[in-house]
Design a protein around this motif. Structure first.
Motif, PDB file in Angstrom:
ATOM      1  N   GLU A 185      18.799  31.095  25.410  1.00  0.00           N
ATOM      2  CA  GLU A 185      19.635  31.660  24.350  1.00  0.00           C
ATOM      3  C   GLU A 185      18.788  31.744  23.083  1.00  0.00           C
ATOM      4  OE1 GLU A 185      22.642  32.840  24.940  1.00  0.00           O
ATOM      5  OE2 GLU A 185      22.625  32.071  26.995  1.00  0.00           O
ATOM      6  N   ALA A 186      19.209  32.564  22.156  1.00  0.00           N
ATOM      7  CA  ALA A 186      18.473  32.727  20.899  1.00  0.00           C
ATOM      8  C   ALA A 186      18.286  31.375  20.213  1.00  0.00           C
ATOM      9  CB  ALA A 186      19.231  33.675  19.973  1.00  0.00           C
ATOM     10  N   GLY A 187      17.063  31.089  19.806  1.00  0.00           N
ATOM     11  CA  GLY A 187      16.757  29.874  19.068  1.00  0.00           C
ATOM     12  C   GLY A 187      16.473  28.646  19.918  1.00  0.00           C
ATOM     13  N   GLN A 188      16.695  28.727  21.219  1.00  0.00           N
ATOM     14  CA  GLN A 188      16.445  27.580  22.100  1.00  0.00           C
ATOM     15  C   GLN A 188      14.972  27.569  22.489  1.00  0.00           C
ATOM     16  OE1 GLN A 188      19.233  25.279  23.055  1.00  0.00           O
ATOM     17  NE2 GLN A 188      19.609  26.374  21.154  1.00  0.00           N
ATOM     18  N   ARG A 189      14.367  26.384  22.454  1.00  0.00           N
ATOM     19  CA  ARG A 189      12.938  26.270  22.737  1.00  0.00           C
ATOM     20  C   ARG A 189      12.671  25.053  23.604  1.00  0.00           C
ATOM     21  NH1 ARG A 189      11.046  27.401  16.574  1.00  0.00           N
ATOM     22  NH2 ARG A 189      11.645  29.584  16.597  1.00  0.00           N
ATOM     23  N   VAL A 190      11.581  25.161  24.383  1.00  0.00           N
ATOM     24  CA  VAL A 190      11.109  24.043  25.199  1.00  0.00           C
ATOM     25  C   VAL A 190       9.594  24.035  25.118  1.00  0.00           C
ATOM     26  CG1 VAL A 190      10.942  23.121  27.550  1.00  0.00           C
ATOM     27  CG2 VAL A 190      13.077  24.103  26.772  1.00  0.00           C
ATOM     28  N   SER A 191       9.025  22.869  24.952  1.00  0.00           N
ATOM     29  CA  SER A 191       7.582  22.703  24.930  1.00  0.00           C
ATOM     30  C   SER A 191       6.977  23.255  26.223  1.00  0.00           C
ATOM     31  CB  SER A 191       7.249  21.214  24.806  1.00  0.00           C
ATOM     32  OG  SER A 191       5.970  20.929  25.315  1.00  0.00           O
ATOM     33  N   MET A 192       5.878  24.011  26.107  1.00  0.00           N
ATOM     34  CA  MET A 192       5.259  24.569  27.318  1.00  0.00           C
ATOM     35  C   MET A 192       4.683  23.461  28.194  1.00  0.00           C
ATOM     36  SD  MET A 192       1.828  26.486  26.134  1.00  0.00           S
ATOM     37  CE  MET A 192       0.542  25.677  25.222  1.00  0.00           C
ATOM     38  N   TYR A 193       4.296  22.338  27.620  1.00  0.00           N
ATOM     39  CA  TYR A 193       3.782  21.226  28.414  1.00  0.00           C
ATOM     40  C   TYR A 193       4.912  20.574  29.208  1.00  0.00           C
ATOM     41  CZ  TYR A 193      -0.026  22.117  25.256  1.00  0.00           C
ATOM     42  OH  TYR A 193      -1.014  22.745  24.532  1.00  0.00           O
ATOM     43  N   ALA A 194       6.054  20.400  28.575  1.00  0.00           N
ATOM     44  CA  ALA A 194       7.218  19.870  29.284  1.00  0.00           C
ATOM     45  C   ALA A 194       7.674  20.861  30.355  1.00  0.00           C
ATOM     46  CB  ALA A 194       8.349  19.588  28.302  1.00  0.00           C
ATOM     47  N   LEU A 195       7.673  22.138  30.026  1.00  0.00           N
ATOM     48  CA  LEU A 195       8.076  23.158  30.994  1.00  0.00           C
ATOM     49  C   LEU A 195       7.144  23.154  32.205  1.00  0.00           C
ATOM     50  CD1 LEU A 195      10.080  25.385  31.617  1.00  0.00           C
ATOM     51  CD2 LEU A 195       8.592  26.972  30.382  1.00  0.00           C
ATOM     52  N   ALA A 196       5.856  22.970  31.973  1.00  0.00           N
ATOM     53  CA  ALA A 196       4.898  22.912  33.084  1.00  0.00           C
ATOM     54  C   ALA A 196       5.215  21.748  34.018  1.00  0.00           C
ATOM     55  CB  ALA A 196       3.471  22.789  32.544  1.00  0.00           C
ATOM     56  N   ALA A 197       5.709  20.643  33.479  1.00  0.00           N
ATOM     57  CA  ALA A 197       6.079  19.499  34.305  1.00  0.00           C
ATOM     58  C   ALA A 197       7.400  19.738  35.033  1.00  0.00           C
ATOM     59  CB  ALA A 197       6.179  18.241  33.442  1.00  0.00           C
ATOM     60  N   LEU A 198       8.314  20.480  34.416  1.00  0.00           N
ATOM     61  CA  LEU A 198       9.627  20.750  35.011  1.00  0.00           C
ATOM     62  C   LEU A 198       9.577  21.796  36.124  1.00  0.00           C
ATOM     63  CD1 LEU A 198      11.741  20.982  31.739  1.00  0.00           C
ATOM     64  CD2 LEU A 198      12.073  19.321  33.567  1.00  0.00           C
ATOM     65  N   LEU A 199       8.750  22.814  35.954  1.00  0.00           N
ATOM     66  CA  LEU A 199       8.769  23.968  36.863  1.00  0.00           C
ATOM     67  C   LEU A 199       8.663  23.620  38.344  1.00  0.00           C
ATOM     68  CD1 LEU A 199       6.844  26.732  34.885  1.00  0.00           C
ATOM     69  CD2 LEU A 199       9.287  26.640  35.446  1.00  0.00           C
TER      70      LEU A 199
END
Length: 124
Positions: A44-58
């Motif tokens: 959604e607009a304005g929602q963000r996630v750290s790319m490092y955290a995202l790499a661990a979640l994926l």
């Protein structure tokens, strides 16, 4: 009907940032979230996630989307820690619904291929 066609179910997911007993070192804001719908990450607009955290979640998200035994930890454990060992941020993964995907709509095999699911009319 879905039972007659070859295909599979995937859960939709909500991934939400939660903070607990330790402060967040990384840029984690309580309540920031995104959804997983099929293969798509939806922000959604304005929602963000750290790319490092995202790499661990994926790597875990496709497994959370699939049916698992109720005794499997993938079914019972809902929070994933930030990969930074000094950070108190976590990500709560919740199954929110289910979607049916037909094999012909998702395969790359030329002899079995149909209209991709995202280009179809949404009807069985």
């Amino acid at each position: 009907m879905q039972g007659e066609k070859k295909g599979f179910w995937l859960y939709d997911l909500k991934v939400e940032t939660v903070l607990a007993d330790r402060p967040a070192v990384c840029r984690h804001i309580e309540g920031d979230s995104f959804r997983v719908e099929g293969e798509a990450l939806v922000f959604e607009a304005g929602q963000r996630v750290s790319m490092y955290a995202l790499a661990a979640l994926l790597p875990l998200l496709p497994a959370k989307q699939r049916e698992t035994s109720e005794a499997d930890w993938m079914s019972t454990d809902a929070e994933i820690a930030c990969p930074d060992p000094h950070c108190g941020g976590r990500f709560r993964v919740t199954r929110t619904g289910k979607r049916w995907f037909g094999h012909a709509e998702t395969t790359g095999l030329p002899e079995a291929r149909g209209t991709p699911y995202w280009q179809g009319d949404g009807k069985e």
